[in-house]
Design an enzyme around this catalytic site. Structure first.
Site, PDB file in Angstrom:
ATOM      1  N   SER A  25       0.801  -1.223   0.000  1.00 52.02           N
ATOM      2  CA  SER A  25       0.000   0.000   0.000  1.00 52.02           C
ATOM      3  C   SER A  25       0.835   1.274   0.000  1.00 52.02           C
ATOM      4  O   SER A  25       1.815   1.412   0.739  1.00 52.02           O
ATOM      5  CB  SER A  25      -0.930   0.006   1.211  1.00 52.02           C
ATOM      6  OG  SER A  25      -1.685   1.198   1.234  1.00 52.02           O
ATOM      7  N   LYS A  77     -13.854  -5.080   2.230  1.00 54.65           N
ATOM      8  CA  LYS A  77     -14.711  -3.971   1.813  1.00 54.65           C
ATOM      9  C   LYS A  77     -16.204  -4.277   1.939  1.00 54.65           C
ATOM     10  O   LYS A  77     -16.997  -3.383   2.248  1.00 54.65           O
ATOM     11  CB  LYS A  77     -14.381  -3.563   0.381  1.00 54.65           C
ATOM     12  CG  LYS A  77     -13.081  -2.789   0.242  1.00 54.65           C
ATOM     13  CD  LYS A  77     -12.899  -2.313  -1.182  1.00 54.65           C
ATOM     14  CE  LYS A  77     -11.950  -1.146  -1.251  1.00 54.65           C
ATOM     15  NZ  LYS A  77     -11.901  -0.547  -2.594  1.00 54.65           N
ATOM     16  N   ASN A  98     -14.657   1.709   1.880  1.00 57.58           N
ATOM     17  CA  ASN A  98     -13.199   1.830   1.961  1.00 57.58           C
ATOM     18  C   ASN A  98     -12.745   2.866   2.984  1.00 57.58           C
ATOM     19  O   ASN A  98     -11.552   3.001   3.232  1.00 57.58           O
ATOM     20  CB  ASN A  98     -12.586   2.122   0.588  1.00 57.58           C
ATOM     21  CG  ASN A  98     -12.808   3.547   0.137  1.00 57.58           C
ATOM     22  OD1 ASN A  98     -13.859   4.143   0.381  1.00 57.58           O
ATOM     23  ND2 ASN A  98     -11.834   4.119  -0.548  1.00 57.58           N
ATOM     24  N   ASP A 114     -13.740   5.653  -3.448  1.00 52.71           N
ATOM     25  CA  ASP A 114     -13.043   5.263  -4.676  1.00 52.71           C
ATOM     26  C   ASP A 114     -13.635   5.952  -5.900  1.00 52.71           C
ATOM     27  O   ASP A 114     -12.913   6.537  -6.719  1.00 52.71           O
ATOM     28  CB  ASP A 114     -13.114   3.744  -4.874  1.00 52.71           C
ATOM     29  CG  ASP A 114     -12.160   2.980  -3.971  1.00 52.71           C
ATOM     30  OD1 ASP A 114     -11.157   3.567  -3.526  1.00 52.71           O
ATOM     31  OD2 ASP A 114     -12.411   1.790  -3.723  1.00 52.71           O
ATOM     32  N   GLY A 138     -14.206  -4.011 -16.011  1.00 57.71           N
ATOM     33  CA  GLY A 138     -14.011  -4.536 -14.667  1.00 57.71           C
ATOM     34  C   GLY A 138     -14.835  -3.874 -13.585  1.00 57.71           C
ATOM     35  O   GLY A 138     -14.338  -2.983 -12.904  1.00 57.71           O
ATOM     36  N   GLY A 140     -15.508  -4.634 -10.583  1.00 51.98           N
ATOM     37  CA  GLY A 140     -15.236  -5.242  -9.279  1.00 51.98           C
ATOM     38  C   GLY A 140     -15.242  -4.193  -8.191  1.00 51.98           C
ATOM     39  O   GLY A 140     -16.065  -3.279  -8.196  1.00 51.98           O
ATOM     40  N   ALA A 142     -13.103  -1.513  -7.154  1.00 49.88           N
ATOM     41  CA  ALA A 142     -12.958  -0.127  -7.593  1.00 49.88           C
ATOM     42  C   ALA A 142     -13.898   0.177  -8.746  1.00 49.88           C
ATOM     43  O   ALA A 142     -14.468   1.268  -8.821  1.00 49.88           O
ATOM     44  CB  ALA A 142     -11.512   0.144  -8.005  1.00 49.88           C
ATOM     45  N   TYR A 241      -1.851   1.916 -10.489  1.00 47.94           N
ATOM     46  CA  TYR A 241      -0.878   2.994 -10.331  1.00 47.94           C
ATOM     47  C   TYR A 241       0.566   2.509 -10.284  1.00 47.94           C
ATOM     48  O   TYR A 241       1.495   3.311 -10.136  1.00 47.94           O
ATOM     49  CB  TYR A 241      -1.180   3.861  -9.106  1.00 47.94           C
ATOM     50  CG  TYR A 241      -1.157   3.167  -7.761  1.00 47.94           C
ATOM     51  CD1 TYR A 241       0.037   2.872  -7.116  1.00 47.94           C
ATOM     52  CD2 TYR A 241      -2.335   2.853  -7.112  1.00 47.94           C
ATOM     53  CE1 TYR A 241       0.059   2.266  -5.877  1.00 47.94           C
ATOM     54  CE2 TYR A 241      -2.340   2.246  -5.865  1.00 47.94           C
ATOM     55  CZ  TYR A 241      -1.139   1.946  -5.255  1.00 47.94           C
ATOM     56  OH  TYR A 241      -1.124   1.353  -4.026  1.00 47.94           O
ATOM     57  N   GLY A 262      -3.330   6.028 -12.491  1.00 50.32           N
ATOM     58  CA  GLY A 262      -4.073   5.645 -11.294  1.00 50.32           C
ATOM     59  C   GLY A 262      -3.688   6.395 -10.046  1.00 50.32           C
ATOM     60  O   GLY A 262      -4.453   6.422  -9.073  1.00 50.32           O
TER      61      GLY A 262
END
Length: 306
Positions: A25, A77, A98, A114, A138, A140, A142, A241, A262
């Site tokens: 992270s 989450k 989040n 997000d 995607g 999911g 995010a 990112y 990102g």
């Protein structure tokens, strides 16, 4: 970095990150720099935590003065929601949290920043939601947040691509009707495998978003979107990112597109978190300057912007 080292005292407060794995992270260094620059007497620490750990952790957070809130990342989450005292409108719609806010009364409120972070960042590149059509790869963790916030901000059409009958595909199916009912946004769900549909959707769109982890990792040449499908001149954004310039963004840049890395989404959602916890405006320009000397090569395989 030039920001001075933190002097911890008996008055120092805590913001945490709860998830696993979390050693990749960038959030601890981002928030630590911001707290130094803004004079917030707090530390930001990452803790390995599974869904089974959450009841005990959140019980302690309620009781412990000075523990002011937390970020939450995978796999927590969704799992954290039954243990909270309330949800923001966005978190309730998305079905994921989040950011945890701790109120003065000790209540724990879940937020999802997000999507808001993504939309705030992409606005800097000239994207006007009400005039935009998105193609999102995607839906999911995010991706679902981006899809919901895009609708809340006024985007009229979102083409969504996910592997047919996979978890993200099924998750998108559950989101579409309630979000459409509240916002009027037209969601069109396609199988990721249907590249003809992807080509047609991208042709119709002015914004292309990758919210999958495809392309992540040093030296990766993978992309969730074949280069030949990218429309010249559109805005192409990646939630990944590391590396900053993914293969998708390199392909888009070669076609004259506006590319959005990102790291901007991550910093914007971090800023919203600090506003929730402490009511402050993160000095993003100064934080970004401080972080310019930080190497992200140790950040491996996150599945969300954390």
């Amino acid at each position: 970095m030039s920001a001075q080292a933190k002097h911890i005292s008996g008055h120092t407060h805590l913001i945490s990150l709860l998830g696993t794995p979390i050693r990749h992270s960038a959030s601890p260094v981002t928030h630590s720099v911001s707290f130094e620059l803004t004079g917030i007497d707090a530390v930001y620490l990452a803790f390995e935590a599974t869904p089974d750990d959450l009841p005990d952790i959140l019980s302690a957070m309620r009781r412990m003065g000075g523990w002011d809130g937390s970020n939450v990342t995978m796999p927590n989450k969704q799992a954290v929601i039954p243990h909270l005292d309330g949800l923001s409108d966005a978190a309730a719609l998305i079905g994921a949290v989040n950011v945890i806010e701790k109120t003065e009364e000790g209540k724990l409120i879940g937020h999802n920043t997000d999507g808001a972070g993504f939309m705030k960042n992409i606005a800097k590149y000239g994207v006007v939601p009400e005039e935009s059509t998105f193609t999102l790869i995607g839906p999911g963790g995010a991706g679902s947040a981006i899809m919901v916030q895009a609708a809340l901000d006024g985007v009229k059409t979102v083409h969504i691509f996910a592997r047919e009958n996979g978890p993200s595909y099924k998750h998108a199916q559950t989101l579409i009707e309630p979000v459409k009912e509240q916002t009027g946004c037209d969601f069109i769900l396609h199988p990721y495998e249907d590249k003809e549909a992807m080509k047609a959707a991208i042709e119709e769109s002015n914004v292309l978003v990758n919210a999958t982890p495809v392309g992540m990792g040093e030296g990766s040449t993978e992309s969730a979107v074949p280069a030949e499908l990218i429309k010249p001149g559109m805005v192409v954004a990646d939630a990944v990112y590391f590396p900053l310039h993914t293969q998708l963004l390199q392909d888009a840049e070669a076609k004259g597109c506006t590319v959005v890395t990102g790291i901007g989404m991550m910093n914007e959602q971090a800023a919203i978190g600090e506003e929730i916890w402490y009511g402050i405006d993160m000095p993003l320009d100064k934080v970004s300057k401080e972080l310019g000397s930080v190497s992200y090569t140790h950040l491996t395989l996150p599945t969300t912007p954390y």
